[in-house]
Design a protein around this motif. Sequence first.
Motif, PDB file in Angstrom:
ATOM      1  N   GLY A 170      13.272   0.494   4.380  1.00  0.00           N
ATOM      2  CA  GLY A 170      12.323   1.192   5.237  1.00  0.00           C
ATOM      3  C   GLY A 170      11.520   0.164   5.998  1.00  0.00           C
ATOM      4  N   GLN A 171      10.371   0.554   6.519  1.00  0.00           N
ATOM      5  CA  GLN A 171       9.501  -0.402   7.188  1.00  0.00           C
ATOM      6  C   GLN A 171       8.050  -0.103   6.849  1.00  0.00           C
ATOM      7  N   SER A 172       7.252  -1.140   6.808  1.00  0.00           N
ATOM      8  CA  SER A 172       5.815  -0.989   6.567  1.00  0.00           C
ATOM      9  C   SER A 172       5.148  -2.332   6.779  1.00  0.00           C
ATOM     10  N   LEU A 173       3.832  -2.331   6.663  1.00  0.00           N
ATOM     11  CA  LEU A 173       3.051  -3.566   6.686  1.00  0.00           C
ATOM     12  C   LEU A 173       2.499  -3.861   5.297  1.00  0.00           C
ATOM     13  N   TYR A 174       3.181  -3.349   4.271  1.00  0.00           N
ATOM     14  CA  TYR A 174       2.746  -3.524   2.882  1.00  0.00           C
ATOM     15  C   TYR A 174       2.835  -4.995   2.488  1.00  0.00           C
ATOM     16  N   TYR A 175       1.739  -5.502   1.987  1.00  0.00           N
ATOM     17  CA  TYR A 175       1.679  -6.901   1.567  1.00  0.00           C
ATOM     18  C   TYR A 175       0.950  -6.988   0.227  1.00  0.00           C
ATOM     19  N   GLN A 176       1.113  -8.116  -0.444  1.00  0.00           N
ATOM     20  CA  GLN A 176       0.382  -8.383  -1.676  1.00  0.00           C
ATOM     21  C   GLN A 176      -0.452  -9.634  -1.476  1.00  0.00           C
ATOM     22  N   GLU A 177      -1.708  -9.551  -1.880  1.00  0.00           N
ATOM     23  CA  GLU A 177      -2.577 -10.716  -1.791  1.00  0.00           C
ATOM     24  C   GLU A 177      -2.008 -11.846  -2.663  1.00  0.00           C
ATOM     25  N   LYS A 178      -2.314 -13.099  -2.297  1.00  0.00           N
ATOM     26  CA  LYS A 178      -1.771 -14.239  -3.036  1.00  0.00           C
ATOM     27  C   LYS A 178      -2.162 -14.210  -4.506  1.00  0.00           C
ATOM     28  N   ASN A 179      -3.375 -13.791  -4.788  1.00  0.00           N
ATOM     29  CA  ASN A 179      -3.853 -13.762  -6.175  1.00  0.00           C
ATOM     30  C   ASN A 179      -3.785 -12.364  -6.779  1.00  0.00           C
ATOM     31  N   PHE A 228       0.069  10.412   7.342  1.00  0.00           N
ATOM     32  CA  PHE A 228       0.404   9.515   6.243  1.00  0.00           C
ATOM     33  C   PHE A 228      -0.844   9.157   5.439  1.00  0.00           C
ATOM     34  N   GLN A 229      -1.950   8.909   6.138  1.00  0.00           N
ATOM     35  CA  GLN A 229      -3.172   8.509   5.444  1.00  0.00           C
ATOM     36  C   GLN A 229      -3.659   9.581   4.468  1.00  0.00           C
ATOM     37  N   LYS A 230      -3.509  10.858   4.838  1.00  0.00           N
ATOM     38  CA  LYS A 230      -3.926  11.933   3.936  1.00  0.00           C
ATOM     39  C   LYS A 230      -3.035  11.988   2.700  1.00  0.00           C
ATOM     40  N   ALA A 231      -1.725  11.844   2.934  1.00  0.00           N
ATOM     41  CA  ALA A 231      -0.801  11.832   1.795  1.00  0.00           C
ATOM     42  C   ALA A 231      -1.098  10.658   0.873  1.00  0.00           C
ATOM     43  N   LEU A 232      -1.364   9.495   1.454  1.00  0.00           N
ATOM     44  CA  LEU A 232      -1.695   8.307   0.671  1.00  0.00           C
ATOM     45  C   LEU A 232      -2.934   8.552  -0.183  1.00  0.00           C
ATOM     46  N   GLN A 233      -3.950   9.158   0.411  1.00  0.00           N
ATOM     47  CA  GLN A 233      -5.184   9.419  -0.317  1.00  0.00           C
ATOM     48  C   GLN A 233      -4.960  10.407  -1.458  1.00  0.00           C
ATOM     49  N   ASN A 234      -4.157  11.436  -1.201  1.00  0.00           N
ATOM     50  CA  ASN A 234      -3.880  12.429  -2.250  1.00  0.00           C
ATOM     51  C   ASN A 234      -3.135  11.807  -3.424  1.00  0.00           C
ATOM     52  N   ILE A 235      -2.177  10.947  -3.127  1.00  0.00           N
ATOM     53  CA  ILE A 235      -1.400  10.299  -4.192  1.00  0.00           C
ATOM     54  C   ILE A 235      -2.269   9.321  -4.959  1.00  0.00           C
ATOM     55  N   GLN A 236      -3.106   8.599  -4.244  1.00  0.00           N
ATOM     56  CA  GLN A 236      -4.003   7.653  -4.905  1.00  0.00           C
ATOM     57  C   GLN A 236      -4.982   8.390  -5.821  1.00  0.00           C
ATOM     58  N   LEU A 253       3.718   1.386  12.636  1.00  0.00           N
ATOM     59  CA  LEU A 253       3.555   1.004  11.233  1.00  0.00           C
ATOM     60  C   LEU A 253       2.095   0.815  10.841  1.00  0.00           C
ATOM     61  N   GLU A 254       1.185   0.931  11.800  1.00  0.00           N
ATOM     62  CA  GLU A 254      -0.199   0.539  11.541  1.00  0.00           C
ATOM     63  C   GLU A 254      -0.860   1.338  10.414  1.00  0.00           C
ATOM     64  N   GLY A 255      -0.395   2.563  10.162  1.00  0.00           N
ATOM     65  CA  GLY A 255      -0.963   3.344   9.064  1.00  0.00           C
ATOM     66  C   GLY A 255      -0.725   2.726   7.705  1.00  0.00           C
ATOM     67  N   THR A 256       0.292   1.861   7.599  1.00  0.00           N
ATOM     68  CA  THR A 256       0.614   1.229   6.320  1.00  0.00           C
ATOM     69  C   THR A 256      -0.102  -0.105   6.136  1.00  0.00           C
ATOM     70  N   ALA A 257      -0.938  -0.487   7.089  1.00  0.00           N
ATOM     71  CA  ALA A 257      -1.615  -1.785   6.990  1.00  0.00           C
ATOM     72  C   ALA A 257      -2.696  -1.781   5.920  1.00  0.00           C
ATOM     73  N   THR A 258      -3.235  -0.608   5.615  1.00  0.00           N
ATOM     74  CA  THR A 258      -4.282  -0.494   4.592  1.00  0.00           C
ATOM     75  C   THR A 258      -3.869   0.555   3.571  1.00  0.00           C
TER      76      THR A 258
END
Length: 518
Positions: A170-179, A228-236, A253-258
């Motif tokens: 798929g595609q997204s801007l999902y990242y993991q912080e270094k720490n 997408f943001q509403k679905a994300l909030q509901n799942i969280q 993809l900007e909705g997946t940045a946060t």
Amino acid sequence: TGTSATATARSSTPGSTPPTSTREVLKSDYLSPRDMHGYGTHTVSTAAGSAVEEGASFYGLASGTARGGVPRARIAVYKSIWTSAGTGTTATVLAAIDDAIHDGVDVLSMSIDQPGENSFGALPAVQKGIAVVPQTVVNAAPWVITVAASKIDRSIPTVITLGNKQQIVGQSLYYQEKNSSSKSIFRSLASGDLCTKDVLNGTDLGGKIVLCFPQGAVEQVPMPLFTFQKALQNIQNAGGSGIIYAQYTTDTLEGTATCNGIACVLVDLDTGNKIVEYMSATSSPVAKIEPARTFTSKELLAPKVAAFSARGPSIYYADIIKPDIAAPGASILAAKGNSYVTGSGTSMATPHVAGTIALLKALHPEWSPAALKSVETLTLTRQLIRLIYDIEPSEYNKYYGCAISRTTVSCNRTSVSGYHLNLPSISVPDLRHSISISRTVTNVGEVDAVYHAAIQSPPGVKMDIEPSVLVFNATNKFHTFQIKNYTFGSLTWHSGQKTVRIPIAARTTMYDFYADVA
């Protein structure tokens, strides 16, 4: 370069009520052109940002040297729309244009979401020699350069691994912080169906990755607008650790940045159905979502008009082909505050064109906005400018009668069809019988040059050009030619290996109430 590029900031919430007082404005904005929320910074840095060779990325994604189209240009910024207001008015936009004219700018880049038509109010700027580049096909005036957004040869894939070892991208801007303590591991995979609050209804999704089908693709039921943001909030809220969001392709993809610390990825509906098939075939489905990566390749389908982009034809002025050009507008990395973010939209495409127009203006300061537009929009080979289609600004008055004051703009068609303007394209929306249209080209290449016409006609339609050969020399720098009988195709002038092409489009009309549209 001695060139000034200008940008107009927009509000992040277009369409709301204007502020009632300056005090209200200053609660969420600056009483100056200073950018409050990053939108203006993003567009201006795209047009003319200085080169940054280190640290330009979004958490490691889309990394590389970041630079604007014309980094040595001078920038003037005019704030015509206020954040707290959500929108401006025609008067505020016209006031910004007036100030830009007074300041003597060369290019006006208008990445604004002001409702309604703004480009007709830019005529005074064009008559003063200022090239105007607005976003969206709504801006249909022939004297501006209207921009569509295209995809680029870079994608940001996110790999999903299912429990049967099948990998889906798929595609997204999902990242993991270094720490970050969170790791990409297999987790239980659950179906959230529409992922609305009512559907989840207190379901415990603790530690699970949830598959969402917001369009109701699984059950084939109608689905209201649901982001997408509403679905994300509901799942969280239900304790989920990840979201796989199936949707029609949007190229944004900007909705997946946060994603607020949980794994997230967008997939198309076909990919979503493959995940459903896997879940149906196993009693304990699991999945793993990897952080996104950056992938650049000539094999990617680019440039391609993005799904969200403005498209033609213009419903108001079909005798003018709009948009004029497409430019990069999907997942564009540019500055915001002290860092970089990606942005998608025709707003991101517009400053790309403004930057290249500024470069052309620096090379040819004597060229009119119409000449600059023709070079920008023509399909050229050998990378050198050969022929241009120029228009005297006063010519526009023959086709559009415009009354422009400090607060309003009113333009009405005249009896002369817009396709008779000397534009680098031809559009006839109601072709019923033989018609002849003229164009005049100016040679700006080698003094002595000969061009031969190559016509691309659709089946069953005859298209003629007179003359079919243009001979330029020191005496003859201009040539006028006529095109007759066409529906859709193109005209290309050849001189050896050099070519200059313009598009031609028409809709054949048999009766007033019937049009044969291919």
